[in-house]
Design a protein around this motif. Structure first.
Motif, PDB file in Angstrom:
ATOM      1  N   GLY A 131      -4.768  11.736   7.762  1.00 30.17           N
ATOM      2  CA  GLY A 131      -3.575  11.521   8.568  1.00 30.17           C
ATOM      3  C   GLY A 131      -2.388  11.052   7.761  1.00 30.17           C
ATOM      4  N   LEU A 132      -1.205  11.366   8.255  1.00 26.78           N
ATOM      5  CA  LEU A 132       0.028  10.994   7.563  1.00 26.78           C
ATOM      6  C   LEU A 132       0.175   9.481   7.450  1.00 26.78           C
ATOM      7  CD1 LEU A 132       2.751  11.900   6.334  1.00 26.78           C
ATOM      8  CD2 LEU A 132       3.709  11.851   8.656  1.00 26.78           C
ATOM      9  N   ILE A 133      -0.213   8.753   8.484  1.00 28.17           N
ATOM     10  CA  ILE A 133      -0.075   7.297   8.458  1.00 28.17           C
ATOM     11  C   ILE A 133      -1.259   6.644   7.757  1.00 28.17           C
ATOM     12  CG2 ILE A 133      -0.004   5.222   9.902  1.00 28.17           C
ATOM     13  CD1 ILE A 133       1.633   6.747  11.920  1.00 28.17           C
ATOM     14  N   THR A 134      -2.474   6.979   8.183  1.00 27.89           N
ATOM     15  CA  THR A 134      -3.653   6.303   7.633  1.00 27.89           C
ATOM     16  C   THR A 134      -3.908   6.665   6.175  1.00 27.89           C
ATOM     17  OG1 THR A 134      -4.997   8.071   8.590  1.00 27.89           O
ATOM     18  CG2 THR A 134      -4.800   6.035   9.848  1.00 27.89           C
ATOM     19  N   TYR A 135      -3.785   7.930   5.824  1.00 28.48           N
ATOM     20  CA  TYR A 135      -4.130   8.368   4.456  1.00 28.48           C
ATOM     21  C   TYR A 135      -2.931   8.343   3.518  1.00 28.48           C
ATOM     22  CZ  TYR A 135      -6.115  11.175   0.683  1.00 28.48           C
ATOM     23  OH  TYR A 135      -6.547  11.614  -0.546  1.00 28.48           O
ATOM     24  N   ASP A 136      -1.829   8.977   3.922  1.00 26.03           N
ATOM     25  CA  ASP A 136      -0.680   9.098   3.020  1.00 26.03           C
ATOM     26  C   ASP A 136       0.104   7.790   2.884  1.00 26.03           C
ATOM     27  OD1 ASP A 136      -1.241  11.763   2.528  1.00 26.03           O
ATOM     28  OD2 ASP A 136      -0.064  12.457   4.234  1.00 26.03           O
ATOM     29  N   LEU A 137       0.333   7.081   3.994  1.00 27.13           N
ATOM     30  CA  LEU A 137       1.153   5.871   3.938  1.00 27.13           C
ATOM     31  C   LEU A 137       0.337   4.610   3.648  1.00 27.13           C
ATOM     32  CD1 LEU A 137       3.679   6.461   6.879  1.00 27.13           C
ATOM     33  CD2 LEU A 137       3.982   6.904   4.434  1.00 27.13           C
ATOM     34  N   LEU A 138      -0.815   4.461   4.307  1.00 27.47           N
ATOM     35  CA  LEU A 138      -1.605   3.240   4.147  1.00 27.47           C
ATOM     36  C   LEU A 138      -2.724   3.376   3.127  1.00 27.47           C
ATOM     37  CD1 LEU A 138      -1.903   2.178   7.913  1.00 27.47           C
ATOM     38  CD2 LEU A 138      -0.212   1.453   6.201  1.00 27.47           C
ATOM     39  N   GLY A 139      -3.026   4.585   2.696  1.00 26.30           N
ATOM     40  CA  GLY A 139      -4.056   4.796   1.691  1.00 26.30           C
ATOM     41  C   GLY A 139      -5.468   4.532   2.176  1.00 26.30           C
ATOM     42  N   ILE A 140      -5.690   4.604   3.491  1.00 31.61           N
ATOM     43  CA  ILE A 140      -7.025   4.388   4.047  1.00 31.61           C
ATOM     44  C   ILE A 140      -7.799   5.699   3.985  1.00 31.61           C
ATOM     45  CG2 ILE A 140      -8.336   3.700   6.088  1.00 31.61           C
ATOM     46  CD1 ILE A 140      -5.916   2.081   6.980  1.00 31.61           C
ATOM     47  N   LYS A 141      -8.930   5.688   3.332  1.00 29.59           N
ATOM     48  CA  LYS A 141      -9.732   6.893   3.190  1.00 29.59           C
ATOM     49  C   LYS A 141     -10.843   6.900   4.252  1.00 29.59           C
ATOM     50  CE  LYS A 141      -8.914   7.317  -1.786  1.00 29.59           C
ATOM     51  NZ  LYS A 141      -9.530   7.436  -3.135  1.00 29.59           N
ATOM     52  N   GLY A 142     -11.040   8.050   4.849  1.00 25.64           N
ATOM     53  CA  GLY A 142     -12.095   8.203   5.846  1.00 25.64           C
ATOM     54  C   GLY A 142     -11.840   7.455   7.128  1.00 25.64           C
ATOM     55  N   ALA A 143     -10.558   7.316   7.497  1.00 23.56           N
ATOM     56  CA  ALA A 143     -10.228   6.599   8.734  1.00 23.56           C
ATOM     57  C   ALA A 143     -10.783   7.347   9.946  1.00 23.56           C
ATOM     58  CB  ALA A 143      -8.719   6.436   8.867  1.00 23.56           C
ATOM     59  N   GLY A 144     -11.346   6.585  10.890  1.00 23.43           N
ATOM     60  CA  GLY A 144     -11.897   7.193  12.105  1.00 23.43           C
ATOM     61  C   GLY A 144     -10.897   7.145  13.240  1.00 23.43           C
ATOM     62  N   VAL A 145     -10.620   8.287  13.835  1.00 27.33           N
ATOM     63  CA  VAL A 145      -9.652   8.361  14.911  1.00 27.33           C
ATOM     64  C   VAL A 145     -10.329   8.629  16.250  1.00 27.33           C
ATOM     65  CG1 VAL A 145      -9.242  10.850  14.759  1.00 27.33           C
ATOM     66  CG2 VAL A 145      -7.386   9.339  15.531  1.00 27.33           C
ATOM     67  N   TYR A 146     -11.636   8.872  16.229  1.00 31.32           N
ATOM     68  CA  TYR A 146     -12.336   9.289  17.440  1.00 31.32           C
ATOM     69  C   TYR A 146     -12.932   8.082  18.160  1.00 31.32           C
ATOM     70  CZ  TYR A 146     -11.848  13.690  14.976  1.00 31.32           C
ATOM     71  OH  TYR A 146     -11.325  14.762  14.295  1.00 31.32           O
ATOM     72  N   GLY A 147     -12.883   8.128  19.497  1.00 32.34           N
ATOM     73  CA  GLY A 147     -13.467   7.057  20.290  1.00 32.34           C
ATOM     74  C   GLY A 147     -12.621   6.742  21.511  1.00 32.34           C
ATOM     75  N   MET A 148     -12.978   5.639  22.198  1.00 29.59           N
ATOM     76  CA  MET A 148     -12.317   5.289  23.444  1.00 29.59           C
ATOM     77  C   MET A 148     -10.862   4.903  23.256  1.00 29.59           C
ATOM     78  SD  MET A 148     -12.961   2.236  26.187  1.00 29.59           S
ATOM     79  CE  MET A 148     -11.907   1.144  25.234  1.00 29.59           C
ATOM     80  N   THR A 149     -10.555   4.102  22.225  1.00 26.92           N
ATOM     81  CA  THR A 149      -9.193   3.595  22.057  1.00 26.92           C
ATOM     82  C   THR A 149      -8.195   4.727  21.875  1.00 26.92           C
ATOM     83  OG1 THR A 149     -10.045   1.553  21.074  1.00 26.92           O
ATOM     84  CG2 THR A 149      -7.721   2.067  20.724  1.00 26.92           C
ATOM     85  N   SER A 150      -8.516   5.664  20.998  1.00 29.54           N
ATOM     86  CA  SER A 150      -7.607   6.787  20.769  1.00 29.54           C
ATOM     87  C   SER A 150      -7.484   7.658  22.010  1.00 29.54           C
ATOM     88  CB  SER A 150      -8.103   7.624  19.587  1.00 29.54           C
ATOM     89  OG  SER A 150      -8.088   6.872  18.396  1.00 29.54           O
ATOM     90  N   THR A 151      -8.597   7.905  22.674  1.00 26.70           N
ATOM     91  CA  THR A 151      -8.565   8.723  23.883  1.00 26.70           C
ATOM     92  C   THR A 151      -7.732   8.057  24.967  1.00 26.70           C
ATOM     93  OG1 THR A 151     -10.794   9.517  23.355  1.00 26.70           O
ATOM     94  CG2 THR A 151      -9.989   9.915  25.578  1.00 26.70           C
ATOM     95  N   MET A 152      -7.936   6.768  25.169  1.00 26.94           N
ATOM     96  CA  MET A 152      -7.183   6.025  26.179  1.00 26.94           C
ATOM     97  C   MET A 152      -5.690   6.035  25.852  1.00 26.94           C
ATOM     98  SD  MET A 152      -7.318   1.949  26.940  1.00 26.94           S
ATOM     99  CE  MET A 152      -6.651   1.673  25.280  1.00 26.94           C
ATOM    100  N   THR A 153      -5.334   5.773  24.599  1.00 25.84           N
ATOM    101  CA  THR A 153      -3.928   5.732  24.216  1.00 25.84           C
ATOM    102  C   THR A 153      -3.273   7.090  24.389  1.00 25.84           C
ATOM    103  OG1 THR A 153      -4.490   4.036  22.574  1.00 25.84           O
ATOM    104  CG2 THR A 153      -2.340   5.076  22.387  1.00 25.84           C
ATOM    105  N   ALA A 154      -3.961   8.148  23.970  1.00 26.55           N
ATOM    106  CA  ALA A 154      -3.401   9.492  24.087  1.00 26.55           C
ATOM    107  C   ALA A 154      -3.220   9.889  25.542  1.00 26.55           C
ATOM    108  CB  ALA A 154      -4.299  10.497  23.366  1.00 26.55           C
ATOM    109  N   GLU A 155      -4.201   9.582  26.393  1.00 26.19           N
ATOM    110  CA  GLU A 155      -4.075   9.934  27.812  1.00 26.19           C
ATOM    111  C   GLU A 155      -2.988   9.112  28.492  1.00 26.19           C
ATOM    112  OE1 GLU A 155      -7.651   9.853  30.032  1.00 26.19           O
ATOM    113  OE2 GLU A 155      -8.444  11.697  29.155  1.00 26.19           O
TER     114      GLU A 155
END
Length: 562
Positions: A131-155
């Protein structure tokens, strides 16, 4: 002595005819498909059976998915309604500049005027493993985006504009004199808001929660992309059961489990709203200037929150636009228009089909919503409550079960509609017309009956009173339903994916096909084109609404003067 219900209907043949036609349409396009679907689930070899439901209730994985669906729907309903109220309150009470209001309107409508899975794709581009934020900006490798929090926020981000559209005209319609009198009696601004403004908004808040809760229960696209195996929900399970395992009966049984909580929420909403009295628009002189109900600190806080959410939404869609203009997002950033060439060559027929269907379904759905909402809120007739509840069933049901029901009901004699445009149009009208119904009912609860009684006392019939008095006053509700109808006609997929054919297909289905084929650039280009088309039409609807509001205000002023 007041005439009975039967006598009033005989005296108003137009009213009786309208009620009869609505009942026929509801029976054909809501009750009949559900009955056929229930027969498929509960009847086997000519005998009643519970094996289909029993298989679901004894499957621990499906039970977990059921409770996950309820949790997700509740959170999305609460969060989405809260943000819709904050945006609506800020737009009507914080004395924002017209330019800022227009910018916020455009931004918050972005999730609503795009396919429901677009926000999910933006989340993956931003917070995924690359991801642009997690990988490119924050340098977090293997960030997980799947689950309830992301689904709830997106909906919640996708559906809160529905609450905003429903609540904004209601807050704007509140007579400022009511709040001004409370303030003049020594109440603080917070107490005025808590004891006067907020209670008057209860119908809109309850309606918004109902619509968002139902929308979350019906959404399979966002959980399909973001929830994954970590947070299974029933709509996704039902969709995969049907499309992956070709188990029509099992998928229908899974979807049917969501009907009970949706109807329970609807009944609770009716009881809650029905306990109070919410009339705020009468024939008496009313304050025209918006009530200055917020302090500078509160205004700054509300505006800052709205701007922050707006900027985040805009960022996600700018990312989508960028992905449509490069060869491959995250791999090859070279500029290209190839994705748009595909849209306007191979995809031109799909866009044409979608626009034709939307152009027919939108006015039909808007008129259906206002007419039924008006009859339920203002007229007394046998089966009124049943009509209101039944009209909401298609919206409360997950889209997969609505689509499957239509496919089963209209694929074989005696009524064959499968393969044509009519089945898609009917699916849209009787599923998304519920938005106009609920918004109209909420608005009617704010209109004093004396306005209509004055017209009828002068000899006008019910149809004339509705056309010349009531309709101008509920134009905001009508156009809110009209706008939502067009938007959903251009962007919905959960129900219509089962009723499209080689003769008639939809752009959302085409986008999903491109996503499954990993043609994300083409999918992003289709989404951008859909957003552009919808914004053009919504802008045109807004201009017409402003003209009709002025004409309606003149008509009512003339009636009161008489």
């Amino acid at each position: 002595m007041r005439p009975g219900v039967g006598a009033r209907l005989r005296a108003e043949p137009a009213l009786a005819l309208a009620i009869a036609i609505l009942w026929v349409l509801i029976a054909l396009f809501i009750v009949y498909p559900i009955a056929m679907l229930l027969a498929r689930v509960f009847v086997e070899d000519g005998h009643f059976t519970l094996t289909g439901i029993a298989a679901v209730l004894t499957d621990r994985h499906q039970v977990v998915a059921f409770w996950n669906s309820l949790l997700l729907g509740t959170l999305v309903g609460v969060i989405g309604t809260a943000f819709g109220f904050i945006f609506a309150f800020a737009a009507t009470r914080c004395r924002l500049s017209p330019t800022l209001i227009r910018l916020i309107d455009v931004a918050v409508l972005l999730p609503l005027v795009s396919p429901p899975f677009t926000m999910a794709i933006g989340y993956i581009f931003s917070f995924g493993a690359r991801g642009l934020i997690t990988y490119d900006l924050l340098g977090i490798k293997g960030a997980g985006v799947y689950g309830m929090t992301s689904t709830m926020t997106a909906e919640a981000a996708t559906y809160f504009p529905i609450a905003y559209l429903a609540l904004r005209p209601m807050i704007a319609a509140i007579d400022s004199n009511i709040e001004g009198m409370a303030l003049s009696l020594g109440a603080s601004r917070w107490r005025v808001f808590r004891t006067v403004t907020l209670p008057l908004c209860i119908p809109g808040l309850a309606n918004s929660f109902l619509l968002l809760f139902a929308a979350s229960l019906a959404d399979f696209a966002t959980p399909l992309i973001l929830a994954g195996n970590q947070f299974p929900v029933l709509p996704t399970q039902a969709f995969l059961q049907i499309t992956g395992l070709f188990d029509l009966r099992g998928g229908a049984a899974l979807s049917l489990m969501l009907l009970v909580p949706a109807l329970l929420v609807f009944v609770a909403q009716r009881y809650w709203v029905g306990r109070g009295h919410y009339v705020t628009v009468t024939g008496k002189g009313a304050g025209q200037a918006p009530f200055d109900s917020v302090t500078p600190v509160a205004r700054w806080t509300l505006v800052s929150l709205c701007v922050a959410v707006t900027l985040f939404i805009v960022y996600l869609y700018v990312l989508l636009l960028y992905a449509s203009l490069v060869v491959a997002f995250g791999a090859n950033e070279a500029f290209t228009l190839q994705h748009y060439r595909v849209v306007f060559t191979e995809g031109l027929r799909v866009l044409g089909d979608t626009l034709i269907i939307a152009a027919i379904a939108t006015p039909l759905g808007g008129f259906y919503g206002v007419l039924l909402g008006y009859l339920v809120a203002r007229k007394r007739f046998v089966g009124r409550t049943t009509m209101e509840i039944t009209s909401m069933v298609n919206y409360a049901l997950p889209g997969t079960i609505v689509g499957i029901g239509y496919l089963i009901a209209f694929n074989d004699p005696p009524i064959v509609l499968a393969g044509g445009a009519l089945i898609i149009i009917a699916c849209y009208v009787f599923r998304y017309g519920a938005t106009g119904i609920r918004t109209t009912i909420a608005m009617m609860q704010q209109l004093d009956r004396s306005l209509e009684e004055a017209s009828e006392s002068l000899g006008a019939s019910s149809s004339t009173t509705f056309r010349r008095v009531t309709l101008p006053l509920i134009l905001p509700a009508f156009f809110a339903g009209l706008g939502v109808m067009f938007i959903r006609s251009m962007t919905a997929i959960s129900a219509t994916i089962f009723v499209v054919s080689l003769s008639w297909t939809l752009v959302t289905v085409k986008i999903l096909e491109n996503m499954t084929e990993l043609a994300l650039g083409v999918a992003a280009a289709f989404s951008v084109v859909v957003v552009a088309i919808v914004f053009i039409v919504i802008f045109a609807i807004g201009r017409v609404l402003r003209r009709l509001r002025a004409a309606g205000a003149s008509a009512v002023t003339g009636l009161l003067a008489t």
